[in-house]
Design an enzyme around this catalytic site. Structure first.
Site, PDB file in Angstrom:
ATOM      1  N   HIS A  96      33.081   3.855 -33.461  1.00 58.28           N
ATOM      2  CA  HIS A  96      34.002   2.757 -33.169  1.00 58.28           C
ATOM      3  C   HIS A  96      35.155   2.723 -34.165  1.00 58.28           C
ATOM      4  O   HIS A  96      36.322   2.601 -33.791  1.00 58.28           O
ATOM      5  CB  HIS A  96      33.264   1.424 -33.119  1.00 58.28           C
ATOM      6  CG  HIS A  96      32.322   1.153 -34.247  1.00 58.28           C
ATOM      7  ND1 HIS A  96      31.917   2.094 -35.172  1.00 58.28           N
ATOM      8  CD2 HIS A  96      31.679  -0.009 -34.610  1.00 58.28           C
ATOM      9  CE1 HIS A  96      31.084   1.539 -36.032  1.00 58.28           C
ATOM     10  NE2 HIS A  96      30.939   0.261 -35.721  1.00 58.28           N
ATOM     11  N   TYR A  97      34.827   2.843 -35.447  1.00 56.22           N
ATOM     12  CA  TYR A  97      35.852   2.849 -36.497  1.00 56.22           C
ATOM     13  C   TYR A  97      36.739   4.086 -36.368  1.00 56.22           C
ATOM     14  O   TYR A  97      37.972   3.990 -36.413  1.00 56.22           O
ATOM     15  CB  TYR A  97      35.176   2.822 -37.868  1.00 56.22           C
ATOM     16  CG  TYR A  97      36.142   2.806 -39.030  1.00 56.22           C
ATOM     17  CD1 TYR A  97      36.777   1.623 -39.415  1.00 56.22           C
ATOM     18  CD2 TYR A  97      36.418   3.962 -39.749  1.00 56.22           C
ATOM     19  CE1 TYR A  97      37.659   1.604 -40.482  1.00 56.22           C
ATOM     20  CE2 TYR A  97      37.297   3.951 -40.821  1.00 56.22           C
ATOM     21  CZ  TYR A  97      37.911   2.766 -41.176  1.00 56.22           C
ATOM     22  OH  TYR A  97      38.790   2.752 -42.234  1.00 56.22           O
ATOM     23  N   SER A  98      36.128   5.256 -36.181  1.00 58.35           N
ATOM     24  CA  SER A  98      36.888   6.504 -36.065  1.00 58.35           C
ATOM     25  C   SER A  98      37.839   6.453 -34.877  1.00 58.35           C
ATOM     26  O   SER A  98      39.010   6.848 -34.972  1.00 58.35           O
ATOM     27  CB  SER A  98      35.932   7.693 -35.939  1.00 58.35           C
ATOM     28  OG  SER A  98      35.064   7.781 -37.049  1.00 58.35           O
TER      29      SER A  98
END
Length: 244
Positions: free
Chosen positions: A150-152
């Site tokens: 999700h962050y990437s």
């Protein structure tokens, strides 16, 4: 500290109550700029602005709320510099185990909010013929960290936004660039597992985490008139980790 001239400029830095954002705000003030901190934690933002002195002010802004961003932009006046720094990790987990609500929240804060902030401030920059936008992405955007899809993904989207907007604004006097830092030891580590922190450190050839002031130095140059022929670009600051 080398002198970077930001005299007379007004900057908005999101998520600057702490970490890299605070370091950026501090470097901007030291370089002659006035800074407005936009942060969801209004009390922390106010304390940060107080420590930065009379050239800094703060406004509580929920960056997942379009109307609050628009209102803050209206109240700010003629902004010369926008640094989209605010971000969350959403914790760590396998892609198939992530709660869809957490995924959407990370995308909302890390990608949608920078878009809305740009949408609110870019027209004024175009009208004045000058602006600098710096997006704080991540080395995770290039490599795709495991247990952080999700962050990437959110930070990879921020790079794409940078490139698209940079092309759209080329020739207007408004430049848009991004940096891709490796991990810095800031309060955002509280959202990560120790296993993930150890993984990130092991990937950095310099064998240390980034210092927020080091990121701030690069951002300050990108926010200055000295940066005149780079737009839609991605600047690595990963201690040798990046391979492209």
């Amino acid at each position: 500290m080398n002198k970077i001239d930001l005299e007379g400029r007004l900057a908005v830095v999101t998520g600057a109550a702490q970490g890299i954002g605070y370091a950026v705000a501090q470097r901007f003030v030291d370089s002659g700029a006035r800074v407005i901190i936009w942060d969801r934690d209004g009390d922390a933002a106010g304390r940060a602005a107080e420590t930065l002195g009379p050239s800094a002010s703060a406004r509580a802004v929920e960056l997942a709320d379009d109307a609050q961003i628009d209102a803050a932009a209206q109240a700010a006046g003629p902004v010369d510099i926008l640094v989209n720094n605010a971000g969350i990790t959403g914790g760590n987990g396998k892609t198939w185990d992530l709660d869809p609500a957490v995924w959407r929240q990370v995308i909302e804060v890390n990608l949608n909010a920078p878009y809305v902030a740009c949408r609110a401030l870019v027209p004024g920059m175009i009208a004045r013929g000058y602006g600098r936008i710096v997006n704080i992405a991540s080395i995770a955007a290039k490599e795709g960290n495991p247990n952080a899809a999700h962050y990437s993904a959110s930070k990879a989207g921020l790079i794409a936004l940078t490139k698209s907007l940079g092309k759209e604004l080329a020739g207007t006097g408004v430049l848009v660039n991004a940096i891709t830092p490796a991990a810095a030891r800031t309060p955002i580590f509280d959202q990560m597992t120790q296993e993930h922190i150890d993984y990130m450190l092991a990937k950095i050839p310099m064998n240390r985490f980034l210092e927020p002031a080091e990121a701030a130095s690069l951002v300050a140059w990108l926010a200055s008139e000295d940066c005149a022929f780079s737009t839609g670009a991605v600047f690595d600051i990963s201690g040798g980790r990046a391979t492209y």
